[in-house]
Motif scaffolding. Structure first.
Motif, mmCIF file in Angstrom:
data_model
loop_
_atom_site.group_PDB
_atom_site.id
_atom_site.type_symbol
_atom_site.label_atom_id
_atom_site.label_comp_id
_atom_site.label_asym_id
_atom_site.label_seq_id
_atom_site.Cartn_x
_atom_site.Cartn_y
_atom_site.Cartn_z
ATOM 1 N N LEU A 103 0.838 -1.260 0.096
ATOM 2 C CA LEU A 103 0.051 -0.031 0.036
ATOM 3 C C LEU A 103 0.871 1.308 0.070
ATOM 4 N N ALA A 104 0.445 2.410 -0.590
ATOM 5 C CA ALA A 104 0.970 3.608 -0.666
ATOM 6 C C ALA A 104 1.424 4.081 0.638
ATOM 7 N N SER A 105 0.080 4.153 1.441
ATOM 8 C CA SER A 105 0.115 4.668 2.539
ATOM 9 C C SER A 105 -0.928 4.066 3.566
ATOM 10 N N ALA A 106 -0.424 3.850 4.947
ATOM 11 C CA ALA A 106 -1.106 3.084 6.103
ATOM 12 C C ALA A 106 -2.255 3.653 6.273
ATOM 13 N N PRO A 107 -3.521 3.341 6.358
ATOM 14 C CA PRO A 107 -4.784 3.917 6.919
ATOM 15 C C PRO A 107 -4.645 4.287 8.440
ATOM 16 N N SER A 108 -5.532 5.317 8.692
ATOM 17 C CA SER A 108 -5.483 5.584 10.025
ATOM 18 C C SER A 108 -6.833 5.478 10.828
ATOM 19 N N GLY A 109 -6.855 5.438 11.986
ATOM 20 C CA GLY A 109 -8.288 5.583 12.618
ATOM 21 C C GLY A 109 -8.819 3.902 12.634
ATOM 22 N N PRO A 110 -9.705 3.915 13.345
ATOM 23 C CA PRO A 110 -10.633 2.598 13.410
ATOM 24 C C PRO A 110 -11.428 2.266 12.246
ATOM 25 N N ALA A 111 -11.398 1.180 11.864
ATOM 26 C CA ALA A 111 -12.335 0.791 10.477
ATOM 27 C C ALA A 111 -13.735 0.659 10.868
ATOM 28 N N ASP A 112 -14.567 1.306 10.088
ATOM 29 C CA ASP A 112 -15.994 1.202 10.321
ATOM 30 C C ASP A 112 -16.865 0.421 9.324
ATOM 31 N N THR A 113 -16.054 0.084 8.080
ATOM 32 C CA THR A 113 -16.754 -0.625 6.980
ATOM 33 C C THR A 113 -15.616 -1.480 6.493
ATOM 34 N N LEU A 114 -16.192 -2.634 5.982
ATOM 35 C CA LEU A 114 -15.271 -3.593 5.131
ATOM 36 C C LEU A 114 -14.166 -3.079 4.389
ATOM 37 N N ALA A 115 -14.681 -2.225 3.534
ATOM 38 C CA ALA A 115 -13.810 -1.455 2.450
ATOM 39 C C ALA A 115 -12.600 -0.998 3.204
ATOM 40 N N ALA A 116 -13.015 -0.509 4.478
ATOM 41 C CA ALA A 116 -11.817 0.346 5.395
ATOM 42 C C ALA A 116 -11.234 -0.739 6.158
ATOM 43 N N TYR A 157 -10.116 -4.085 5.019
ATOM 44 C CA TYR A 157 -8.966 -4.663 4.292
ATOM 45 C C TYR A 157 -7.800 -4.099 3.913
ATOM 46 N N PRO A 158 -7.800 -2.711 3.672
ATOM 47 C CA PRO A 158 -6.308 -2.136 3.682
ATOM 48 C C PRO A 158 -5.621 -2.269 4.978
ATOM 49 N N ARG A 159 -6.177 -2.160 6.082
ATOM 50 C CA ARG A 159 -5.762 -1.987 7.240
ATOM 51 C C ARG A 159 -5.029 -3.554 7.637
ATOM 52 N N LEU A 160 -5.483 -4.480 7.224
ATOM 53 C CA LEU A 160 -5.023 -6.184 7.459
ATOM 54 C C LEU A 160 -3.886 -6.035 6.252
ATOM 55 N N ALA A 161 -3.779 -5.332 5.098
ATOM 56 C CA ALA A 161 -2.736 -5.594 4.322
ATOM 57 C C ALA A 161 -1.757 -4.404 4.411
ATOM 58 N N ALA A 162 -1.840 -3.561 5.548
ATOM 59 C CA ALA A 162 -0.826 -2.525 5.492
ATOM 60 C C ALA A 162 0.360 -2.995 6.239
#
Length: 154
Positions: free
Chosen positions: A46-59, A61-66
């Motif tokens: 991933l280009a950048s790691a997501p921040s904050g807690p995930a509230d959807t499935l779309a949010a 998956y990138p957190r699990l792959a970061a």
């Protein structure tokens, strides 16, 4: 007359009761089903790691792959890991690899990196609603790596 009707009604109820209990919704395998597997594909790294807690499935998956990083000398590859999360975002049980498209000599390195990246990225930060929705459900997450020159495709 009344006593005869009552006795006949009791006999009828007793004869139906055991048969009805055999076909209870909770005991009938044709009514039950396994939980639906949540499936997703993420292009890594991933280009950048997501921040904050995930509230959807779309949010989620990138957190699990970061945390995924390509092993040395890896060309284009794809790998799928199957696992489950608890409500708090931690892994439930041991993740396993269900698919890999990679040269045989690179498979062990890719498998090790994928499993260790899931361990590094968990517990995932989840909002309560999403945690309850994904708890215990199987997740099949496909990691797709295009290779160092980004023109290769798995």
């Amino acid at each position: 007359m009344r006593g005869g009707f009552l006795r006949a009604g009791l006999a009828l109820a007793v004869s139906i009761s055991p048969a009805a209990a055999q076909f209870d919704v909770y005991d009938n395998p044709s009514v039950l089903s396994l939980p639906t597997t949540l499936r997703a594909t993420v292009r890594v790294p991933l280009a950048s790691a997501p921040s904050g807690p995930a509230d959807t499935l779309a949010a989620l998956y990138p957190r699990l792959a970061a945390c995924w990083r390509p092993p040395a000398d890896l060309g284009a590859a794809a790998i799928t890991a199957r696992f489950a999360l608890r409500r708090d975002g931690s892994l439930q049980g041991q993740p396993r690899i269900t698919f890999a498209r990679v040269p045989p000599e690179r498979r062990a390195a890719l498998t090790a990196e994928t499993l260790s990246s899931l361990i590094r990225c968990t517990p995932a930060r989840l909002k309560a609603g999403l945690g309850g929705a994904v708890a215990g459900r199987p997740i099949a997450l496909r990691f797709v790596y295009s290779g160092p020159n980004q023109g290769d495709r798995p």
